[in-house]
Design a protein around this motif. Structure first.
Motif, PDB file in Angstrom:
ATOM      1  N   THR A 193      -6.269  24.566   0.101  1.00 60.93           N
ATOM      2  CA  THR A 193      -7.279  24.828   1.166  1.00 60.93           C
ATOM      3  C   THR A 193      -8.795  26.248   0.824  1.00 60.93           C
ATOM      4  O   THR A 193      -9.633  25.809   0.900  1.00 60.93           O
ATOM      5  N   ALA A 194      -7.957  27.578  -0.386  1.00 56.60           N
ATOM      6  CA  ALA A 194      -9.021  27.559  -0.433  1.00 56.60           C
ATOM      7  C   ALA A 194      -9.357  26.936  -1.591  1.00 56.60           C
ATOM      8  O   ALA A 194     -11.439  27.055  -1.635  1.00 56.60           O
ATOM      9  N   GLN A 195      -9.594  26.289  -2.063  1.00 56.98           N
ATOM     10  CA  GLN A 195      -9.949  25.401  -3.039  1.00 56.98           C
ATOM     11  C   GLN A 195     -11.242  24.315  -2.609  1.00 56.98           C
ATOM     12  O   GLN A 195     -12.301  24.426  -2.730  1.00 56.98           O
ATOM     13  N   GLU A 196     -10.663  23.881  -1.516  1.00 56.40           N
ATOM     14  CA  GLU A 196     -12.288  22.799  -0.753  1.00 56.40           C
ATOM     15  C   GLU A 196     -12.480  23.754   0.364  1.00 56.40           C
ATOM     16  O   GLU A 196     -13.954  23.232   0.237  1.00 56.40           O
ATOM     17  N   ALA A 197     -12.600  24.983   0.694  1.00 58.41           N
ATOM     18  CA  ALA A 197     -13.269  26.049   0.813  1.00 58.41           C
ATOM     19  C   ALA A 197     -14.269  26.249   0.442  1.00 58.41           C
ATOM     20  O   ALA A 197     -15.729  26.761   0.630  1.00 58.41           O
ATOM     21  N   LEU A 198     -14.172  26.569  -0.766  1.00 51.51           N
ATOM     22  CA  LEU A 198     -14.910  27.359  -2.247  1.00 51.51           C
ATOM     23  C   LEU A 198     -16.361  26.004  -2.801  1.00 51.51           C
ATOM     24  O   LEU A 198     -16.878  25.617  -2.447  1.00 51.51           O
ATOM     25  N   THR A 199     -15.265  24.895  -2.250  1.00 49.27           N
ATOM     26  CA  THR A 199     -16.086  23.828  -2.866  1.00 49.27           C
ATOM     27  C   THR A 199     -17.381  23.338  -1.843  1.00 49.27           C
ATOM     28  O   THR A 199     -18.427  23.521  -2.016  1.00 49.27           O
ATOM     29  N   ASN A 200     -16.801  23.500  -0.965  1.00 49.87           N
ATOM     30  CA  ASN A 200     -17.739  23.844   0.710  1.00 49.87           C
ATOM     31  C   ASN A 200     -19.166  24.615   0.337  1.00 49.87           C
ATOM     32  O   ASN A 200     -19.934  24.346   0.778  1.00 49.87           O
ATOM     33  N   ILE A 201     -18.443  25.831   0.142  1.00 49.18           N
ATOM     34  CA  ILE A 201     -19.559  26.798   0.195  1.00 49.18           C
ATOM     35  C   ILE A 201     -20.368  26.417  -1.145  1.00 49.18           C
ATOM     36  O   ILE A 201     -21.762  26.667  -0.746  1.00 49.18           O
ATOM     37  N   THR A 202     -19.839  25.914  -2.743  1.00 51.53           N
ATOM     38  CA  THR A 202     -20.516  25.754  -3.693  1.00 51.53           C
ATOM     39  C   THR A 202     -21.773  24.997  -2.886  1.00 51.53           C
ATOM     40  O   THR A 202     -23.467  24.838  -3.017  1.00 51.53           O
ATOM     41  N   LYS A 203     -21.821  23.532  -2.062  1.00 54.16           N
ATOM     42  CA  LYS A 203     -21.924  22.919  -1.851  1.00 54.16           C
ATOM     43  C   LYS A 203     -23.734  23.293  -0.897  1.00 54.16           C
ATOM     44  O   LYS A 203     -25.023  22.261  -0.517  1.00 54.16           O
TER      45      LYS A 203
ATOM     46  N   ALA B 190     -24.158  33.885  11.282  1.00 56.26           N
ATOM     47  CA  ALA B 190     -23.839  35.363  10.415  1.00 56.26           C
ATOM     48  C   ALA B 190     -22.953  34.732   9.034  1.00 56.26           C
ATOM     49  O   ALA B 190     -22.252  34.726   8.530  1.00 56.26           O
ATOM     50  N   GLY B 191     -22.339  33.432   8.909  1.00 54.34           N
ATOM     51  CA  GLY B 191     -21.557  32.261   8.370  1.00 54.34           C
ATOM     52  C   GLY B 191     -20.553  32.139   8.887  1.00 54.34           C
ATOM     53  O   GLY B 191     -20.685  31.256   9.993  1.00 54.34           O
ATOM     54  N   THR B 192     -19.690  31.552   7.790  1.00 54.48           N
ATOM     55  CA  THR B 192     -18.349  30.509   7.992  1.00 54.48           C
ATOM     56  C   THR B 192     -17.105  31.017   8.095  1.00 54.48           C
ATOM     57  O   THR B 192     -17.046  32.005   6.906  1.00 54.48           O
ATOM     58  N   THR B 193     -16.594  31.005   8.549  1.00 56.01           N
ATOM     59  CA  THR B 193     -14.793  31.437   8.063  1.00 56.01           C
ATOM     60  C   THR B 193     -13.748  30.295   8.408  1.00 56.01           C
ATOM     61  O   THR B 193     -13.391  29.501   9.678  1.00 56.01           O
ATOM     62  N   LEU B 194     -13.026  30.187   7.438  1.00 57.75           N
ATOM     63  CA  LEU B 194     -11.530  29.262   7.312  1.00 57.75           C
ATOM     64  C   LEU B 194     -10.698  30.198   7.376  1.00 57.75           C
ATOM     65  O   LEU B 194     -10.387  30.629   6.174  1.00 57.75           O
TER      66      LEU B 194
END
Length: 381
Positions: free
Chosen positions: A272-282, A345-349
């Motif tokens: 979950t953290a990996q997918e979230a960080l990947t989406n943040i990067t992209k 203001a951003g995204t929270t998962l």
């Protein structure tokens, strides 16, 4: 009007103390083209006994000796049976009729106007059949959705098992072979006196080193060996790598103590953290990310938030947003769920997984990001 579509004769339970009125009612039904199987009763005990059988409709007089149509309606509702109930009475006031309809009666008729009996009965039976068909369809849809969820969860589990198997093969076979080759090339470089050979060997060493690094990166993506050191170490590692790779500040907050996680939970949290960080990067265009792991009320929560541009409703509704769907399915494999919120203001998962943590679960101060020792290293020369 055509008769209702049934695969049997219409089963009518008739609460009526007058045999003559009963025969008159049956005559109207048959004259309307209905094939009828009817049972006449006139007491509460007989009514309760009759409810153990199957009926398509209940016709009830309003006034019966020591009994009434409204009481019969209440008994029918209390039984849990979904059978249309029609009041047929010689005298019924408007207030009583309204009360009966409010309590669940399908219709009410006067005995001096039975011309409407067949249409009213057919409408009530067809409405009930339609409702039953819809309920059956809803149950089948629910079962289908459950089977689909189980299939998705099975696929997620199978994918992770296959990834782990491939990662082990890369580590044991490819990694071992490349490391041995690197040692052999280094030996040749040390023992050759030919400058041309030394240059070629050094070039080959660089190529092998790049291959080893690529293999380790692929292995980490398939099955991060850092998870063997625990979820906390894995989150520290992935946050540190993310910050170094992207230059985006990443704050990590962890509980002072963590329990022995149930099987599968660390991997789900890591993915979950990996997918979230990947989406943040992209997509996020963020300058700050915060990862919070907390334990409260028997529930583990992993929250990843950023200060980026956020997601629009169109982004969330994309037909091919399989990353977000995959997170929901992955969370379901350990009985958890995912909540996603986004705005200017951003995204929270947030990943939530019920468990039974032991020990102090108060949050610790922000952890300095450091890269834990990676247990999958093949060694250096």
């Amino acid at each position: 009007m055509a008769a209702p579509i049934l695969d049997h004769a219409l089963r009518v339970l008739h609460l009526e103390d007058s045999p003559l009125d009963h025969e008159l009612t049956l005559a109207h039904l048959r004259r309307g083209g209905l094939e009828v199987q009817a049972l006449r009763i006139d007491s509460e005990s007989a009514f309760l006994a009759a409810l153990e059988q199957e009926w398509d409709v209940v016709l009830s007089d309003f006034n019966l000796p020591g009994f009434s149509g409204l009481v019969a309606l209440d008994l029918l509702k209390a039984s849990g049976l979904d059978v249309p109930f029609i009041l047929v009475s010689g005298e019924i006031g408007e207030d009583t009729a309204v009360e009966a309809m409010r309590n669940g009666a399908s219709d009410y008729l006067l005995k001096n106007n039975l011309a409407r009996l067949v249409p009213a009965l057919m409408h009530a039976v067809e409405a009930t059949e339609t409702r039953h068909a819809r309920e059956r369809a809803d149950r089948e849809l629910g079962k289908s959705k459950q089977r689909l969820r189980e299939l998705a969860q099975h696929l997620q589990t199978s994918i992770e098992q296959e990834r782990a198997a491939i990662a082990r093969e890369i580590h044991d076979d490819v990694g071992g072979s490349l490391t041995a080759l690197k040692f052999d090339l280094a030996w040749i470089a040390r023992h050759t006196t030919d400058e041309g050979v030394r240059l070629r060997v050094n070039s080959a060493l660089e190529t092998v080193t790049l291959a080893i690094e690529s293999s380790k990166r692929i292995m980490h993506n398939l099955r991060p060996a850092i998870l063997e050191q625990g979820l906390v170490a894995a989150l520290q590692w992935i946050a540190s790598r993310f910050e170094k790779r992207t230059g985006i500040a990443c704050e990590l907050r962890l509980p002072t103590q963590t329990p022995e996680w149930p099987a599968g939970v660390p991997l789900v949290a890591y993915r979950t953290a990996q997918e979230a960080l990947t989406n943040i990067t992209k997509h996020a265009q963020a300058s700050r990310v915060q990862i919070d792991l907390s334990l409260a009320g028997g529930v583990m929560s992993l929250e990843i938030s950023d200060n980026g541009r956020g997601l629009s409703q169109q982004d969330l509704a994309k037909a091919r947003s399989f990353g977000i769907r995959g997170l929901h399915e992955r969370a379901g494999t350990v009985g958890g769920w995912v909540d996603l919120s986004s705005g200017p203001a951003g995204t929270t998962l947030i990943l939530s997984v019920p468990l039974n943590p032991i020990g102090d679960t108060s949050p610790a101060p922000a952890h300095p990001l450091r890269e834990p020792e990676d247990p999958s290293q093949w060694g250096t020369l």
